[in-house]
Design an enzyme around this catalytic site. Structure first.
Site, PDB file in Angstrom:
ATOM      1  N   ASN A  17      61.901  84.432  38.870  1.00  0.00           N
ATOM      2  CA  ASN A  17      61.712  83.360  37.736  1.00  0.00           C
ATOM      3  C   ASN A  17      62.693  83.570  36.918  1.00  0.00           C
ATOM      4  O   ASN A  17      62.891  82.290  36.025  1.00  0.00           O
ATOM      5  CB  ASN A  17      60.432  83.489  37.195  1.00  0.00           C
ATOM      6  N   GLU A  51      58.446  96.558  34.994  1.00  0.00           N
ATOM      7  CA  GLU A  51      58.172  95.476  34.154  1.00  0.00           C
ATOM      8  C   GLU A  51      57.269  94.410  34.932  1.00  0.00           C
ATOM      9  O   GLU A  51      57.736  93.806  35.696  1.00  0.00           O
ATOM     10  CB  GLU A  51      59.485  94.617  33.685  1.00  0.00           C
ATOM     11  N   CYS A 100      56.488  85.749  32.742  1.00  0.00           N
ATOM     12  CA  CYS A 100      55.501  86.649  32.432  1.00  0.00           C
ATOM     13  C   CYS A 100      54.913  86.552  31.218  1.00  0.00           C
ATOM     14  O   CYS A 100      53.806  87.266  31.033  1.00  0.00           O
ATOM     15  CB  CYS A 100      56.165  88.111  32.871  1.00  0.00           C
ATOM     16  N   GLU A 125      62.534  97.162  28.071  1.00  0.00           N
ATOM     17  CA  GLU A 125      64.031  96.804  28.147  1.00  0.00           C
ATOM     18  C   GLU A 125      64.409  96.048  26.978  1.00  0.00           C
ATOM     19  O   GLU A 125      63.640  95.513  25.963  1.00  0.00           O
ATOM     20  CB  GLU A 125      63.796  95.836  29.303  1.00  0.00           C
TER      21      GLU A 125
END
Ligand code: NAP
Length: 520
Positions: free
Chosen positions: A190, A291, A325, A498
């Protein structure tokens, strides 16, 4: 400039177009023509990249344009053997990469950033053609992706250790930070570029080397990054890419998660896959950065500025056709503002959303990545309707994997769409009465990545911000991602952060050195 499918001669174009129309008979008129990628040859790479060399595998797999189903490239289908070669190469390169000064690593990362910026249009076209998102969004992704190379080129020079006051006069205590080693990087489709640089920028800055396994759907952006890494002068073996088909993924994943030479598995993708990788990595006690999936609540309180809330809802729901997300997944709207919010949102959807091929000017909604993704949205809509939800807009699947942007009202917490991540353009609205009720619904999830709150009551904002069980909170703001801030979730949304100054920590070990026997 070359057409994307190098094997497609002008003669076979009409045949391909005919095939396209047969495959997608009801395709919108705008889709019934060939779209060509127009990316210059060096950036259109189709082999794996191992130890600074372009390597072919025994077979290839097709990359499809999700908007048309058209094959846009054939890519080497790397297997466990290539993955092992890449891990070995990364291990060898680690021995010298970690010895480079932080400034040398910083300069190379900065050069890579500059090259990405210089090639932004071509990189964006690759993203649009392999993942379907509108060109404007792809350009934003390239800028976002490159920004992690820039950010970590700066952070590379700020990996400080500590000198800690010792309880003994004859001792000094030093805490040194050192790179962990070879990093396996497994990424989703994505954000085919940014999900790689967010990890790789940090890893390389710290002195680690990497093996990247991109998603089957989107290997071209990863390979273009390898081409630019080479042009930037990143040494052989420091950045490796092993593209593979979904059939080969488990065996390649096994090498990347179990090989004793690998120090950390850094993954972005679904929670289900994250758990599989964590189990594999456990045997050799590797570090893990995860993640994973989200299920973001978007809470609108009575005091909210309705224009701001609608703008935020549109941005946070419909970016990448709902396939991020941090996309809002559940809209909780207080009774006093509910009807006005829903009406204004419906008007904004009519005015602003336009389906089409991502390369068409004006397109805001591309296709979903594949028909499985579209089917999941359809299933959530029909489940909601069967339990009493009202479809105010959209609701239908179109040809291929296109899905109408959909607005549902009268949604309740027993419906599938309020229990699992949608990953599509479905906006379900739940009505609530009290702040406690909203928080209880928002936190009733096993994942916690992003959450959003719209209110003008400062005390309420503080209460809600602290109570939301998520790693990221947007207050009166729907678009949050930036390299300066930390990205990551709580609960089953993952481990680690991150971006930001924390994003490099996963790639560093802290070594305690006790310097003893000192004479006063
Ligand atoms: P996915 O199915 O978990 O796939 C992600 C990556 O894992 C792909 O490269 C996939 O390869 C690979 N993979 C799957 N099984 C594997 C195995 N056994 N060994 C090694 N690799 C394996 O997720 P997705 O559907 O692509 O992405 C959507 C999900 O990602 C959503 O849940 C979304 O919320 C999450 N996501 C999270 C973040 C974040 O920052 N938290 C960002 C973006 C997306 P194949 O392509 O070959 O299957």
């Amino acid at each position: 400039m070359s057409r994307l499918c190098p094997s497609m001669s002008p003669v076979c174009v009409p045949r391909t177009l005919r095939l396209l129309r047969q495959l997608f008979p009801g395709l919108p008129a705008a889709m019934q023509r060939l779209y060509s990628l127009d990316v210059s040859a060096p950036l259109l790479r189709t082999q794996g990249y191992v130890d600074g060399r372009w390597v072919s595998a025994a077979s290839v797999f097709p990359v499809l344009d999700p908007a048309t189903g058209q094959e846009i490239a054939r890519v080497s289908d790397c297997g466990p053997a290539e993955a092992k070669q890449a891990v070995d190469a990364a291990f060898k390169a680690f021995q010298s990469w970690k010895q480079r000064s932080a400034k040398e690593r910083s300069v190379l990362l900065r050069r890579w950033f500059d090259l990405m910026t210089n090639h932004k249009e071509e990189l964006a076209r690759l993203i649009t053609f392999e993942c379907g998102k509108p060109l404007q969004e792809s350009l934003s992704e390239v800028a976002y992706s490159a920004s992690f190379l820039e950010w970590f080129s700066e952070e590379a020079r700020r990996v400080y250790g500590d000198i800690v006051p010792s309880p003994n006069k004859d001792r000094k205590i030093l805490l040194l930070k050192q790179p962990v080693g070879v990093s396996s990087i497994i990424t989703p489709w994505n954000f085919p570029s940014a999900m790689i640089t967010r990890k790789v920028g940090a890893a390389l800055a710290a002195g680690c080397t990497v093996v990247v396994k991109p998603a089957e759907d989107t290997p071209l952006s990863a390979l273009a990054l390898a081409e630019l890494a080479e042009q930037a002068g990143i040494p052989a073996g420091v950045f490796n890419v092993v593209p593979c088909s979904r059939e080969k993924t488990p065996s390649v994943g096994e090498v990347l998660c179990t090989d004793p030479l690998v120090a950390i598995v850094s993954f972005t993708g679904s929670t289900a896959t994250g758990k599989v990788l964590l189990r594999m990595a456990a045997d050799t006690v590797k570090k893990a950065s995860m993640e994973l999936g989200g299920h973001a609540p978007f809470i609108v309180f009575d005091s909210a500025d309705i224009d701001v809330a609608v703008r935020g809802a549109m941005a946070s729901k419909f970016r990448n056709s709902g396939q991020t997300c941090v996309c809002s997944n559940r809209f909780l709207v207080q009774s006093g503002i509910h009807d006005r919010f829903v009406e204004q949102l419906g008007r904004a959807m009519d005015a602003e959303l336009r389906l089409g091929h991502g390369s068409e000017p004006g397109t805001t909604q591309g296709p979903l990545i594949n028909s499985r993704a579209a089917e999941k949205v359809v299933q959530q809509v029909s489940d909601a309707v069967s339990r009493g939800a009202k479809v105010l807009k959209g609701g239908k699947r179109l040809d291929g994997s296109f899905m109408e942007p959909t607005l549902l009202a009268d949604v309740t917490t027993d419906m599938l769409c309020t229990k699992e991540e949608t990953f599509g353009p479905l906006l379900p609205v739940i009505r609530f009465n009290t702040e406690e009720e909203a928080l209880a619904i928002a936190n009733a999830s096993n994942v916690g990545l992003a959450g959003y709150c719209y209110s003008q009551d400062v005390s309420q904002i503080w209460r809600v911000m602290e109570a939301l069980e998520t790693g990221i909170v947007g207050i009166n703001e729907g678009l949050l991602s930036t390299p300066e801030a930390s990205f990551g979730g709580v609960k089953e949304s993952g481990l680690g952060r991150e971006g930001s100054k924390y994003g490099i920590d996963d790639y560093l070990d802290v070594k305690y050195v006790c310097f003893g026997g000192l004479k006063p």
